[in-house]
Design a protein around this motif. Structure first.
Motif, PDB file in Angstrom:
ATOM      1  N   UNK A  61      36.818  52.193  43.021  1.00  0.00           N
ATOM      2  CA  UNK A  61      37.736  51.983  44.126  1.00  0.00           C
ATOM      3  C   UNK A  61      37.948  50.475  44.243  1.00  0.00           C
ATOM      4  N   UNK A  62      39.189  50.016  44.063  1.00  0.00           N
ATOM      5  CA  UNK A  62      39.447  48.575  44.081  1.00  0.00           C
ATOM      6  C   UNK A  62      40.935  48.303  44.263  1.00  0.00           C
ATOM      7  N   UNK A  63      41.242  47.056  44.546  1.00  0.00           N
ATOM      8  CA  UNK A  63      42.622  46.562  44.565  1.00  0.00           C
ATOM      9  C   UNK A  63      42.834  45.724  43.314  1.00  0.00           C
ATOM     10  N   UNK A  64      43.960  45.896  42.658  1.00  0.00           N
ATOM     11  CA  UNK A  64      44.271  45.051  41.503  1.00  0.00           C
ATOM     12  C   UNK A  64      44.628  43.665  42.009  1.00  0.00           C
ATOM     13  N   UNK A  65      43.850  42.678  41.569  1.00  0.00           N
ATOM     14  CA  UNK A  65      44.051  41.313  42.072  1.00  0.00           C
ATOM     15  C   UNK A  65      44.232  40.274  40.974  1.00  0.00           C
ATOM     16  N   UNK A  66      44.090  40.641  39.719  1.00  0.00           N
ATOM     17  CA  UNK A  66      44.168  39.623  38.662  1.00  0.00           C
ATOM     18  C   UNK A  66      45.106  40.077  37.545  1.00  0.00           C
ATOM     19  N   UNK A  67      45.559  39.101  36.767  1.00  0.00           N
ATOM     20  CA  UNK A  67      46.500  39.368  35.676  1.00  0.00           C
ATOM     21  C   UNK A  67      45.915  40.333  34.646  1.00  0.00           C
ATOM     22  N   UNK A  68      44.624  40.225  34.377  1.00  0.00           N
ATOM     23  CA  UNK A  68      43.981  41.109  33.399  1.00  0.00           C
ATOM     24  C   UNK A  68      44.111  42.574  33.820  1.00  0.00           C
ATOM     25  N   UNK A  69      43.853  42.867  35.093  1.00  0.00           N
ATOM     26  CA  UNK A  69      43.948  44.246  35.583  1.00  0.00           C
ATOM     27  C   UNK A  69      45.401  44.692  35.703  1.00  0.00           C
ATOM     28  N   UNK A  70      46.305  43.803  36.060  1.00  0.00           N
ATOM     29  CA  UNK A  70      47.737  44.125  36.111  1.00  0.00           C
ATOM     30  C   UNK A  70      48.173  44.620  34.733  1.00  0.00           C
ATOM     31  N   UNK A 126      50.171  43.743  41.367  1.00  0.00           N
ATOM     32  CA  UNK A 126      49.102  43.106  42.125  1.00  0.00           C
ATOM     33  C   UNK A 126      48.985  43.766  43.498  1.00  0.00           C
ATOM     34  N   UNK A 127      47.751  43.948  43.964  1.00  0.00           N
ATOM     35  CA  UNK A 127      47.370  44.550  45.245  1.00  0.00           C
ATOM     36  C   UNK A 127      47.591  46.064  45.290  1.00  0.00           C
ATOM     37  N   UNK A 128      47.777  46.695  44.123  1.00  0.00           N
ATOM     38  CA  UNK A 128      47.856  48.154  44.075  1.00  0.00           C
ATOM     39  C   UNK A 128      46.459  48.722  44.302  1.00  0.00           C
ATOM     40  N   UNK A 129      46.290  49.621  45.266  1.00  0.00           N
ATOM     41  CA  UNK A 129      44.984  50.265  45.443  1.00  0.00           C
ATOM     42  C   UNK A 129      44.742  51.262  44.308  1.00  0.00           C
ATOM     43  N   UNK A 130      43.521  51.296  43.817  1.00  0.00           N
ATOM     44  CA  UNK A 130      43.190  52.157  42.685  1.00  0.00           C
ATOM     45  C   UNK A 130      41.964  53.014  42.993  1.00  0.00           C
ATOM     46  N   UNK A 131      41.984  54.240  42.509  1.00  0.00           N
ATOM     47  CA  UNK A 131      40.840  55.141  42.504  1.00  0.00           C
ATOM     48  C   UNK A 131      40.834  55.769  41.124  1.00  0.00           C
ATOM     49  N   UNK A 132      39.830  55.417  40.325  1.00  0.00           N
ATOM     50  CA  UNK A 132      39.752  55.899  38.949  1.00  0.00           C
ATOM     51  C   UNK A 132      38.402  56.531  38.687  1.00  0.00           C
TER      52      UNK A 132
END
Length: 99
Positions: A72-81, A88-94
């Motif tokens: 559970x996290x928010x995408x905050x960096x270019x690597x995750x984008x 950026x700032x997309x909430x994720x549940x994986x």
């Protein structure tokens, strides 16, 4: 002794009324490195049916480890984008990818 935390503490959990056991990872690292886990956390991880890992640091350090983890996290960096193909700032549940 003093609490080690890079985020919320056991005291925060108690204050919030969380009634289940809260176990820290034994380090002040912004994530969870399996080889550095404290014994209590290592045993809990081995016995757990499901683990919830909160935050990008835990996702970066655990993703792909093979345990039944939900991230559970928010995408905050270019690597995750780039990696997840989200803004950026997309909430994720994986769920941990199956091998």
């Amino acid at each position: 002794g003093s609490a080690v935390s890079n985020d919320a503490t056991r005291e925060d959990a108690a204050f919030a009324g969380i009634t289940f056991p809260v176990i820290d990872n034994g380090t002040a690292i912004g994530g969870t490195v399996l080889r550095l886990l404290g014994e209590e956390a290592k045993q809990a991880l081995e016995k757990a049916d499901v683990v919830i890992a909160k935050g990008m640091g835990n996702t970066e350090s655990l993703y792909g480890c093979g345990y039944n983890i939900y991230y559970v996290f928010l995408i905050k960096c270019a690597r995750f984008i780039q990696f997840f193909g989200k803004e950026k700032m997309t909430p994720m549940l994986l769920q941990e990818p199956r091998k």
